[in-house]
Design a protein around this motif. Structure first.
Motif, PDB file in Angstrom:
ATOM      1  N   LEU A 109      20.118  -0.696  -4.373  1.00  0.00           N
ATOM      2  CA  LEU A 109      19.950   0.075  -3.667  1.00  0.00           C
ATOM      3  C   LEU A 109      18.725   1.065  -3.248  1.00  0.00           C
ATOM      4  CD1 LEU A 109      23.277   2.456  -5.709  1.00  0.00           C
ATOM      5  CD2 LEU A 109      23.150   1.228  -3.305  1.00  0.00           C
ATOM      6  N   PRO A 110      18.503   1.546  -2.012  1.00  0.00           N
ATOM      7  CA  PRO A 110      16.594   2.359  -1.861  1.00  0.00           C
ATOM      8  C   PRO A 110      16.903   3.137  -2.520  1.00  0.00           C
ATOM      9  CG  PRO A 110      18.448   1.968   0.089  1.00  0.00           C
ATOM     10  CD  PRO A 110      19.568   2.016  -1.230  1.00  0.00           C
ATOM     11  N   VAL A 111      15.316   3.931  -3.038  1.00  0.00           N
ATOM     12  CA  VAL A 111      15.034   4.526  -3.980  1.00  0.00           C
ATOM     13  C   VAL A 111      15.252   5.750  -3.169  1.00  0.00           C
ATOM     14  CG1 VAL A 111      13.518   5.341  -5.826  1.00  0.00           C
ATOM     15  CG2 VAL A 111      14.741   2.671  -5.470  1.00  0.00           C
ATOM     16  N   HIS A 138      28.410   0.272  -5.194  1.00  0.00           N
ATOM     17  CA  HIS A 138      27.699  -1.171  -6.313  1.00  0.00           C
ATOM     18  C   HIS A 138      27.304  -0.094  -7.697  1.00  0.00           C
ATOM     19  CE1 HIS A 138      23.547  -0.278  -8.575  1.00  0.00           C
ATOM     20  NE2 HIS A 138      24.002  -1.517  -8.203  1.00  0.00           N
ATOM     21  N   ASP A 139      27.803   0.949  -7.824  1.00  0.00           N
ATOM     22  CA  ASP A 139      28.780   1.695  -9.228  1.00  0.00           C
ATOM     23  C   ASP A 139      29.820   0.745  -9.356  1.00  0.00           C
ATOM     24  OD1 ASP A 139      26.185   3.054  -9.423  1.00  0.00           O
ATOM     25  OD2 ASP A 139      27.470   4.917  -8.377  1.00  0.00           O
ATOM     26  N   LEU A 140      30.488   0.120  -8.785  1.00  0.00           N
ATOM     27  CA  LEU A 140      31.731  -0.635  -8.776  1.00  0.00           C
ATOM     28  C   LEU A 140      31.861  -1.865  -9.524  1.00  0.00           C
ATOM     29  CD1 LEU A 140      34.171   1.114  -6.667  1.00  0.00           C
ATOM     30  CD2 LEU A 140      33.698   1.451  -8.530  1.00  0.00           C
ATOM     31  N   GLY A 141      30.394  -2.402  -8.818  1.00  0.00           N
ATOM     32  CA  GLY A 141      30.013  -3.670  -9.105  1.00  0.00           C
ATOM     33  C   GLY A 141      30.379  -4.596  -7.993  1.00  0.00           C
ATOM     34  N   ILE A 142      30.511  -4.344  -6.774  1.00  0.00           N
ATOM     35  CA  ILE A 142      30.895  -4.748  -6.213  1.00  0.00           C
ATOM     36  C   ILE A 142      29.946  -4.803  -5.065  1.00  0.00           C
ATOM     37  CG2 ILE A 142      32.526  -4.876  -3.867  1.00  0.00           C
ATOM     38  CD1 ILE A 142      34.239  -2.664  -4.706  1.00  0.00           C
ATOM     39  N   LYS A 177      15.700  10.564  -3.786  1.00  0.00           N
ATOM     40  CA  LYS A 177      15.561  11.431  -5.143  1.00  0.00           C
ATOM     41  C   LYS A 177      16.591  11.506  -4.795  1.00  0.00           C
ATOM     42  CE  LYS A 177      14.499  15.632  -6.627  1.00  0.00           C
ATOM     43  NZ  LYS A 177      12.813  17.487  -5.886  1.00  0.00           N
ATOM     44  N   PHE A 178      17.938  11.779  -3.906  1.00  0.00           N
ATOM     45  CA  PHE A 178      19.193  11.517  -4.438  1.00  0.00           C
ATOM     46  C   PHE A 178      19.646  11.636  -3.140  1.00  0.00           C
ATOM     47  CE2 PHE A 178      17.789  16.203  -5.334  1.00  0.00           C
ATOM     48  CZ  PHE A 178      17.986  16.626  -6.169  1.00  0.00           C
ATOM     49  N   ASN A 179      20.677  10.439  -3.842  1.00  0.00           N
ATOM     50  CA  ASN A 179      21.945   9.672  -3.161  1.00  0.00           C
ATOM     51  C   ASN A 179      22.669   9.984  -2.081  1.00  0.00           C
ATOM     52  OD1 ASN A 179      23.802   9.336  -4.776  1.00  0.00           O
ATOM     53  ND2 ASN A 179      23.197   8.311  -5.734  1.00  0.00           N
ATOM     54  N   GLY A 180      23.225   9.260  -1.789  1.00  0.00           N
ATOM     55  CA  GLY A 180      24.730  10.024  -0.245  1.00  0.00           C
ATOM     56  C   GLY A 180      25.290  10.527  -1.306  1.00  0.00           C
ATOM     57  N   VAL A 181      26.234   9.959  -2.453  1.00  0.00           N
ATOM     58  CA  VAL A 181      26.942  10.791  -2.993  1.00  0.00           C
ATOM     59  C   VAL A 181      26.529  11.508  -3.763  1.00  0.00           C
ATOM     60  CG1 VAL A 181      28.600   9.964  -5.143  1.00  0.00           C
ATOM     61  CG2 VAL A 181      28.026   8.735  -3.454  1.00  0.00           C
ATOM     62  N   GLN A 182      25.352  12.223  -4.585  1.00  0.00           N
ATOM     63  CA  GLN A 182      24.423  13.203  -4.716  1.00  0.00           C
ATOM     64  C   GLN A 182      24.315  14.797  -4.474  1.00  0.00           C
ATOM     65  OE1 GLN A 182      21.735  11.029  -6.266  1.00  0.00           O
ATOM     66  NE2 GLN A 182      22.314  11.977  -8.133  1.00  0.00           N
ATOM     67  N   GLN A 183      24.755  13.979  -2.796  1.00  0.00           N
ATOM     68  CA  GLN A 183      24.066  15.028  -1.776  1.00  0.00           C
ATOM     69  C   GLN A 183      25.157  15.718  -1.068  1.00  0.00           C
ATOM     70  OE1 GLN A 183      22.293  12.658   1.293  1.00  0.00           O
ATOM     71  NE2 GLN A 183      20.025  13.897   1.066  1.00  0.00           N
ATOM     72  N   ILE A 184      26.236  14.876  -1.604  1.00  0.00           N
ATOM     73  CA  ILE A 184      27.741  15.535  -1.307  1.00  0.00           C
ATOM     74  C   ILE A 184      28.286  16.057  -1.696  1.00  0.00           C
ATOM     75  CG2 ILE A 184      30.328  14.319  -0.438  1.00  0.00           C
ATOM     76  CD1 ILE A 184      28.297  12.620   1.277  1.00  0.00           C
ATOM     77  N   ALA A 185      28.134  15.558  -3.315  1.00  0.00           N
ATOM     78  CA  ALA A 185      28.631  16.541  -3.871  1.00  0.00           C
ATOM     79  C   ALA A 185      27.681  17.444  -4.987  1.00  0.00           C
ATOM     80  CB  ALA A 185      27.985  15.419  -5.706  1.00  0.00           C
ATOM     81  N   ALA A 227      27.406   6.796   4.782  1.00  0.00           N
ATOM     82  CA  ALA A 227      26.898   5.490   4.907  1.00  0.00           C
ATOM     83  C   ALA A 227      26.491   4.582   3.094  1.00  0.00           C
ATOM     84  CB  ALA A 227      26.348   4.552   5.868  1.00  0.00           C
ATOM     85  N   SER A 228      25.408   5.715   3.130  1.00  0.00           N
ATOM     86  CA  SER A 228      24.472   5.733   1.990  1.00  0.00           C
ATOM     87  C   SER A 228      25.423   6.490   0.512  1.00  0.00           C
ATOM     88  CB  SER A 228      23.556   6.582   1.524  1.00  0.00           C
ATOM     89  OG  SER A 228      22.940   6.401   0.060  1.00  0.00           O
ATOM     90  N   ALA A 229      26.686   6.857   0.741  1.00  0.00           N
ATOM     91  CA  ALA A 229      27.687   7.088  -0.555  1.00  0.00           C
ATOM     92  C   ALA A 229      28.722   6.080  -0.290  1.00  0.00           C
ATOM     93  CB  ALA A 229      28.829   9.097  -0.302  1.00  0.00           C
ATOM     94  N   TRP A 230      28.794   5.143   0.396  1.00  0.00           N
ATOM     95  CA  TRP A 230      29.639   4.110   0.629  1.00  0.00           C
ATOM     96  C   TRP A 230      29.295   3.429  -0.352  1.00  0.00           C
ATOM     97  CZ3 TRP A 230      34.657   3.207  -0.010  1.00  0.00           C
ATOM     98  CH2 TRP A 230      35.196   2.005   0.037  1.00  0.00           C
TER      99      TRP A 230
END
Length: 238
Positions: free
Chosen positions: A126-128, A117-121, A130-138, A109-112
């Motif tokens: 975003l909550p602060v 957010h990165d696409l500007g939609i 150390k690593f967001n959901g995208v980074q954790q998955i990647a 959910a965090s990654a989505w």
């Protein structure tokens, strides 16, 4: 008000900066090996939609007919890549860093939200973490890819001695294809990762070099003034 905050410990930075050139050189030496049997493409029958490495690529970078050189580099770097990966995984387990890196129930959910957010939609901040959901998955996926590359590489390097491993991976041809697909995954990760680093700016890059980042924190509120009473006023009051 700006404040220095520690983000990445020294060990994580060392593992990162050792892995980056080693993996890049492994991809380069892998291309030298792949030239000996350049068979992969996207298409069907005699129709080719995409040739991964056209002749112009080999001509431009002069990588043709260097199988022995590619294998020599690849097998030496393999041990550095494997050792660095094992030390990295071991460190994250012992230090507890894995809790920040491994995806949890809220990571997808965090990654989505991060992607929107990165696409500007999505405009909300975003909550602060150390690593967001995208980074954790990647980052977790890259560790698993590293294990996959090591296993598939051993399977195609020693298909007779490690016949059980080659068979488990679907046979020699499948293991080679899986090894190649994982390499494409690394290249795509590099492209996205570097683009995200550039987008995040110098502060994020410095955190991986020096270990700290500069964050904005609210200035402390001034202490409220305490009322004072003079000796005369207390006498008059009595």
């Amino acid at each position: 008000m700006k404040k220095l905050v520690e983000k990445h410990p020294l060990a994580i930075r060392w593992f990162h900066w050792v892995n980056f050139p080693v993996l890049a050189l492994m991809i380069w030496s892998g291309i030298l090996i792949y030239w000996a049997n350049d068979v992969y493409r996207v298409g069907w029958g005699d129709t080719t939609l995409l040739q991964f490495f056209p002749q112009s690529f080999y001509d431009a970078f002069h990588v043709d007919h260097k199988l022995a050189q590619g294998m020599s580099w690849h097998f030496v770097l393999m041990w550095v890549f494997a050792l660095n990966g094992l030390l990295y995984v071991g460190y994250t387990l012992i230090s507890g860093e894995w809790r920040e890196l491994v995806p949890n129930r809220g990571s997808f959910a965090s990654a989505w939200r991060t992607i929107l957010h990165d696409l500007g939609i999505r405009k909300e901040s975003l909550p602060v973490h150390k690593f967001n959901g995208v980074q954790q998955i990647a980052y977790t996926s890259v560790v698993l890819m590293g294990a996959g590359s090591l296993l598939t590489g051993l399977a195609i390097y020693k298909p007779t001695q490690l016949a059980w491993l080659t068979t488990a991976l679907g046979g020699y041809e499948w293991a080679r294809a899986e090894h190649f697909i994982l390499t494409i995954g690394y290249v795509l990760f590099f492209v996205v990762h570097i683009a995200q680093v550039v987008r995040a700016g110098w502060n994020n890059f410095r955190a991986m070099v020096a270990g700290f980042e500069v964050v904005e924190v609210p200035a402390p509120a001034p202490a409220p003034l305490q009322p004072t009473t003079s000796p005369d006023s207390s006498v008059n009051a009595s």
